[in-house]
Design an enzyme around this catalytic site. Structure first.
Site, PDB file in Angstrom:
ATOM      1  N   SER A 267     -26.151  44.618  90.725  1.00  0.00           N
ATOM      2  CA  SER A 267     -26.572  45.299  91.947  1.00  0.00           C
ATOM      3  C   SER A 267     -27.657  44.471  92.655  1.00  0.00           C
ATOM      4  O   SER A 267     -27.445  43.277  92.911  1.00  0.00           O
ATOM      5  CB  SER A 267     -27.021  46.728  91.612  1.00  0.00           C
ATOM      6  OG  SER A 267     -27.055  47.532  92.753  1.00  0.00           O
TER       7      SER A 267
ATOM      8  N   ASP B 121     -16.211  50.693  93.600  1.00  0.00           N
ATOM      9  CA  ASP B 121     -17.635  50.350  93.681  1.00  0.00           C
ATOM     10  C   ASP B 121     -18.203  50.682  95.057  1.00  0.00           C
ATOM     11  O   ASP B 121     -17.565  50.417  96.089  1.00  0.00           O
ATOM     12  CB  ASP B 121     -17.775  48.847  93.421  1.00  0.00           C
ATOM     13  CG  ASP B 121     -19.135  48.422  92.914  1.00  0.00           C
ATOM     14  OD1 ASP B 121     -20.135  49.037  93.309  1.00  0.00           O
ATOM     15  OD2 ASP B 121     -19.185  47.451  92.134  1.00  0.00           O
TER      16      ASP B 121
ATOM     17  N   HIS C 136     -19.472  51.199  90.155  1.00  0.00           N
ATOM     18  CA  HIS C 136     -20.592  50.261  90.250  1.00  0.00           C
ATOM     19  C   HIS C 136     -21.088  49.772  88.887  1.00  0.00           C
ATOM     20  O   HIS C 136     -21.878  48.850  88.826  1.00  0.00           O
ATOM     21  CB  HIS C 136     -21.730  50.963  91.008  1.00  0.00           C
ATOM     22  CG  HIS C 136     -22.838  50.066  91.460  1.00  0.00           C
ATOM     23  ND1 HIS C 136     -22.618  48.862  92.087  1.00  0.00           N
ATOM     24  CD2 HIS C 136     -24.192  50.215  91.389  1.00  0.00           C
ATOM     25  CE1 HIS C 136     -23.789  48.309  92.387  1.00  0.00           C
ATOM     26  NE2 HIS C 136     -24.748  49.099  91.964  1.00  0.00           N
TER      27      HIS C 136
END
Length: 307
Positions: A119, A259, A286
């Protein structure tokens, strides 16, 4: 994690313009002497290291030790709550200086190291790798946008697929700025369950990431905004695709089919980085390191240890 040799410590960090002594908390799991380690860069910013705990699978299977750390502003590292919305403080340069400081403390330059950023951590890892740091061997970017405008655009497309009543609640919260009503939190939870982590119930380490962000949202609010859905922080116009052309190590790019970091904002990494392989996890959002844990570790472990 206790089954492996573990070292914890704090590294003094002279954070520019912090006005106080700072330190970075870290934990090494596995034997640094035997193999090249993987440094894990967590997301947020401010989510803390805990939700990356599944990476210790790489120790048993691929003999890759893991370096976890809490980036400044969260977890067991120094908090700077007085820097809320101070965009001149919370910068890539700050976090890159912190990472350099940790690498030098652990004396990893000559031995070498791998980087995996998840991320926000992947954005940081990409911009760090673009500076061609001494010792970096390979790079993994997992669930990370290369462009924040494209991340926002992708998010709008995902929201458009939600039930109409949920969309309406989210839009109303965005318009009023009131993001803490029970209705808004329920609607956000539906988005998160689809596009952040599809494991139900959420693994405890993933829950800890949300606890960390709630405990100290200073860096997150300043750089991202009040939520994954409302982006008004200093990153809102960020695009790293031009710098990514300077990355000169083999790179593995990962994201999930569902995602929140959609193909739209991941693709510029693939287009820009010269030596790169891109894999999409078909049953993940994610956090493929939990959602498709076994396959994730097999892909990452094989990539890191094959030459």
């Amino acid at each position: 994690m206790s089954a492996y040799p573990t070292i914890e410590g704090d590294v003094p960090f002279a954070a520019p313009n912090s006005g106080r002594p700072c330190s970075t908390w870290y934990k090494v799991v596995g034997d640094l002497e035997k193999s090249i380690p993987l440094i894990a860069l967590h997301g947020g910013p401010g989510a803390g290291h805990e939700y990356l705990a599944s990476f210790t699978d790489l120790i048993d299977q691929y003999h890759v030790p893991i370096v976890f750390y809490d980036q400044i502003g969260c977890g067991r590292s120094t908090h700077l709550r007085d820097k809320m919305r101070d965009e001149s403080f919370w910068t890539f340069d700050l976090f890159i200086a912190e990472l350099d400081n940790l690498i030098d403390h652990l004396q990893l330059r000559s031995k070498g190291f791998y980087l995996l950023g998840q991320s926000w951590g992947g954005m940081l890892a990409g911009m760090y790798a673009a500076r061609r740091p001494e010792g970096l061997k390979k790079l993994v970017i997992a669930g990370s946008p290369a462009s924040f405008p494209l991340f926002v655009e992708g998010g709008k497309r995902l929201r458009a697929q939600l039930p109409a009543d949920i969309q309406k609640i989210l839009e109303e919260g965005d318009r009023t700025g009131n993001l803490e009503t029970p209705e808004y939190e329920r609607a956000s939870a539906i988005f998160y369950a689809r596009h952040v982590c599809r494991v139900d119930p959420l693994p405890q380490p993933v829950q800890q990431a949300f606890i960390n962000l709630k405990d100290d949202p200073t860096a997150y609010n300043t750089m991202q905004g009040p939520s994954e859905i409302v982006v008004d922080g200093s990153l809102k116009d960020w695009d790293g695709s031009e710098q990514a052309k300077n990355i000169n190590v083999d790179t593995l790019l990962l994201n999930g089919r569902y995602d929140e970091v959609s193909e739209l904002c991941v693709e510029p990494w693939f287009r820009s980085i010269p030596r790169i392989k891109w894999v999409v996890f078909e049953n993940s959002s994610h956090m493929a390191h939990w959602e498709e844990r076994e396959r994730f570790m097999q892909l990452v472990g094989t990539f890191l240890t094959s030459y």
